[in-house]
Design an enzyme around this catalytic site. Sequence first.
Site, PDB file in Angstrom:
ATOM      1  N   ASP A  53       3.488 -54.910  47.642  1.00 20.67           N
ATOM      2  CA  ASP A  53       4.043 -53.754  48.320  1.00 20.67           C
ATOM      3  C   ASP A  53       5.564 -53.838  48.234  1.00 20.67           C
ATOM      4  OD1 ASP A  53       4.195 -51.483  50.012  1.00 20.67           O
ATOM      5  OD2 ASP A  53       4.450 -52.781  51.747  1.00 20.67           O
ATOM      6  N   GLU A  97      19.276 -41.540  55.924  1.00 19.49           N
ATOM      7  CA  GLU A  97      20.049 -40.600  56.722  1.00 19.49           C
ATOM      8  C   GLU A  97      20.752 -41.309  57.867  1.00 19.49           C
ATOM      9  OE1 GLU A  97      17.750 -37.220  58.014  1.00 19.49           O
ATOM     10  OE2 GLU A  97      18.688 -36.061  56.425  1.00 19.49           O
ATOM     11  N   ARG A 142      21.199 -46.925  45.947  1.00 23.27           N
ATOM     12  CA  ARG A 142      20.543 -45.621  46.055  1.00 23.27           C
ATOM     13  C   ARG A 142      21.634 -44.568  46.200  1.00 23.27           C
ATOM     14  NH1 ARG A 142      15.353 -46.828  48.766  1.00 23.27           N
ATOM     15  NH2 ARG A 142      15.558 -45.069  50.178  1.00 23.27           N
ATOM     16  N   ASP A 158       6.211 -45.279  48.416  1.00 22.95           N
ATOM     17  CA  ASP A 158       7.492 -44.595  48.351  1.00 22.95           C
ATOM     18  C   ASP A 158       7.615 -43.763  47.086  1.00 22.95           C
ATOM     19  OD1 ASP A 158       8.583 -45.219  50.732  1.00 22.95           O
ATOM     20  OD2 ASP A 158       9.756 -46.919  50.036  1.00 22.95           O
ATOM     21  N   ASP A 177       2.526 -56.181  53.839  1.00 22.54           N
ATOM     22  CA  ASP A 177       2.795 -56.443  55.250  1.00 22.54           C
ATOM     23  C   ASP A 177       2.272 -55.370  56.191  1.00 22.54           C
ATOM     24  OD1 ASP A 177       4.634 -54.506  54.399  1.00 22.54           O
ATOM     25  OD2 ASP A 177       6.028 -55.042  55.987  1.00 22.54           O
TER      26      ASP A 177
END
Length: 1189
Positions: free
Chosen positions: A375, A467, A565, A647, A788
Amino acid sequence: MCCLSHSCVVCVSPEEERRVRANDREYNEKFQYASNCIVTSKYNVITFLPVNLFEQFQEVANTYFLFLLILQLIPQISSLSWFTTIVPLVLVLSITAVKDATDDYVSKEKWMNVRVGDIIKLENNQFVAADLLLLSSSEPHSLCYIETAELDGETNMKVRQSLSVTAELGDPNSLASFDGEVVCEPPNNKLDRFCGLLCWRDCKYPLSNHNMLLRGCVLRNTETCYGLVIFAGPDTKLMQNSGRTKFKRTSIDRLMNTLVLWIFGFMVCMGVILAVGNAVWEREVGSLFQSYLAWDLPVDNFLFSAFLSFWSYVIILNTVVPISLYVSVEVIRLGHSYFINWDRKMFCPQCNTAAEARTTTLNEELGQVEYIFSDKTGTLTQNIMSFSKCSINGHAYGGIEDGLDFSSFNPLADPDFCYYDNGLLKSVKLGDLHSHEFFRLLSLCHTVMSEEKKEGELMYKAQSPDEGALVTAARNFGFVFRSRTPGTVTVTELGRPVTYTLLAILDFNNIRKRMSVIVRNPEGRIRLYCKGADTLLFERLHSSNNHLVNITTDHLNEYAGDGLRTLALAYRDLSEEQWEEWSERHRQADRATDCREDRLADIYEHIEQDMMLLGATAIEDKLQEGVPETIAILSLANIKIWVLTGDKQETAVNIGYSCKMLTGDMTEVFIISGNTVLSVREELRYSNYGREWPSVGDKQQQCPPPPGPPAPRPPSSTTLDSISGEFALVINGHSLAHALEADMEGEFVSTACVCRAVICCRVTPLQKALVVELIKKHKKAVTLAIGDGANDVSMIKTAHIGVGISGQEGIQAVLASDYSFSQFRFLQRLLLVHGRWSYLRMCRFLCYFFYKNFAFTMVHFWFGFFCGFSAQTVYDQYFITLYNIVYTSLPVLAMGIFDQDVPEQRSLEYPKLYEPGQLNLLFNKREFFICITQGIYTSVVLFFVPYAILSHGTQGTGEPLADYQTFAVTTATALVIVVSVQIALDTGYWTAINHFFVWGSVGSFFTIMLAMHSQTLFSIFPNQFHFVGSAQSTLVQPLVWLTIVLATVICIVPVLAFRFLKLDLKPQLSDTLVRQKTRKPAGRCMGGVRVGGVPEGRLGARGGFRRSGYAFAHQEGFGELITSGKNMRLSSLALANFASRHSSSWIDTLRKKKHSNTHPPGSFDHQKGGELSLYDRREVHLMVRKVVN
């Protein structure tokens, strides 16, 4: 959590639609819906004994020993007492049952026993225990906030809202009288979809996923809420994605079952040979003795005598696979599990969490892993975002000096915020208009909620962690978002409060990949602020921005090279007429009953044009400590790592670059993003042939390959394996759904397994399990899944080995796992140290165990030819009973628990040491035959050397030594000494325990044998001890000791000669390391070649051909709720490159034969202009290293 009604039904039946009536138990019971009782254990009090015994007798050996026990109860064929088998068998079954019960108990979890139709109350920070229809909440407009980390891995908050007609049901009395009926879809695993109708008061109200609270979510920032149970227990969407608990067994267990069958067949063959011999002997010789030595009843002819003799020899020869083998295996595995639990280097002091082996049956499988499925969120990353760098009007800022102190400049600054460029702060202080507008955009263009408990103490609640990081950055640079109402946003700009009128929010979705707000400032000027993915936003800029776009693009490439990012920012000024015209069109589209989303998208597209570029931001999603190094080292151990994440693509690709799974020097990074079966098939086939189609660096990456003639048939795996270069594959969830179809899965596996890295994005929990199952099916390799969250449970259960990270997303993954710890970096030590040692120890244990038992048992076979095939044993029965329990059990246990070939540091420095386990080299059918051949050879020597010498030997008094008891004592003594010397040679790591067990076992043999043959015991039990005085009289004879020494030399010298020759002619890498002179390491060694250490710091840059994309949340934002007023509350190390591998070892030769995926030595890579291929460069590097050494 409290329940407003009782529950009782536990049943599941297939259904086409679900009908649920609130507070009506009698009605709902007709459908026999499942209860909410979740039990992840395999057993209960009633089923434990039968189920556990059934599982244990699936072991062929246990069934075999039960059969032998039955035979030993027949006196006519048994020459050994029945207790010699029943005691060990009961002991093995009991130990295994206790271990299984313990393992199952710690993995058991039960939830509240509610049922479908109940109305339950949730309080803040509670887990949602069933799939609920939200009826009402304590928040205004019946909103509630949830965290869905257990479902999709995202820790950012999401919002849910009840229907307006049920919002007033806020007290228990009105809820108890609620009698609405829900008609909806049957149970399914679609986490992002729900379709249904609420029928109440003669009206029907549509229901969507926005009205549902799914099991596994956590209620946040909401005091209370009430929900109607729609799906419970195994019908919940979380459990529908979890998969079934599977009984996991190692490859060695499966091989041992096969070998036991072979040994049984071999034993039957020996029994047949000896039975035939008995028939011949009884007919030709035994018949001469019938007058004074008649057959025992019921034997009346030589054939029946041979039949009974066969079963007698089956009992005598059964020790080729003694029951103590399985006891020893369980003890060794238990010891290995304790080593994992006690390893302080896998203890996390921050979390106060140690590693835990939650099962004791899979330890050696840890040394054979070839594929790791991981993951992303919370496993590879900390899920902590930080504002790292930015570009404003062509100027780049960030990362060039020590952190700044914002407290003197801004009293509202976040004390935890760090930034590393004073130039940006100076720009703000000097009043640079572009910098001010940049941070003004960040403070206005978002859907963050603000909570100010005390003056100046702000707490932001963001739907996306990105954000939150951007708004916090604006806050520290003087543009502090303070509060919002449905129509306003209040910001403190450089100490001055400013309130903007919020005219519209153009919300984010996965197609737009951007969001905008339209605000009116106090002066009356209307401006649109937009932030989004640069590839989409640049296409909507005014033509006057071309020069700035080029500069900003260079900065974005630089940021992408650091694995950050990125996000582009722009604005547009609107006139009053433009706003009025657009606002009217927006209202019409918003009220549309059909194609509302498409109409709104067109309206948004119309206004988001001719914008002016402000700059770009770069956010760092912090990796867990040691992730890049761990991935690099595991890759050098030939372990392939796949990332399976919920994601979006941009997020996953960015993390791939950050942790160095993806690098700029890769030949190509392929993107599979087709929406149809045909497009996915074409993309896979184009990638197979290396043709140009959209990759990470292409702007048109969402487009399918250009039309043309039908693609040819996919190449064979041999063709794919011979492809030159390093590739990576990124595939989206909707494309993966097609790739997993039966007619396409072969092409997908072939393509993916050629790639060095594979990243699957936007996948559901069930798809994660399907990918793991696909590799298990096609590659026959050992798989490990690590995660997890509850969304990882299905793949953890499906993989051969499941590892749970005890992190921020609850304990669901840990409860379903086989091993657990708190940091991904501990996986390196779990596999390369504990896994490798466990595999090595188990293999050495099995090889020696089969050797010593064949050496022990086959003496009976040779003796059969000299005792008239009468099933007479060579040794006395007490030696037979104690041989595997006392004389030889402890030394092999010590070797199986403590042995090492190289120290743990070398195991980490030389990852190539891990490869023998992947290729199953240390214990396989070939090694098994070598072991039993050596055992048979030893038995020949131990029988015929004493027989030849003692048959003509005499004592000092002149009396002959050729008697049965002297021969038995001599052979038994020689056997114990030979096998003890052999285990001394096999032991690679001596401890005080090893010395005590090896030499103590030899001493115990002589002590027990002298006691058993003493006059004292014979006088007490004259019928049980028949060898009285034999040991004392035999062991004083020099000829006996000469015989023992000669037999030992003949058995051991060939073994020593073979091993010395193997060390010189065909050494393993571990042999080479052991023979090297001890010297202090100069740095980390990769794959057999030592390289210098790499200091910790920021991640090294990759090639700038691909910009990372901004990662919004999975679902649409809070925009619509904000403008409607419904959400207003009243109150690590990076490795620069992979070093060369040790290519000259014999392991590489086997791997080439297995995979056929390397270039022939001396070949050139024609695609690179005649340069040496990677294989040749490794060979040259290795030769240079040898010369230097």
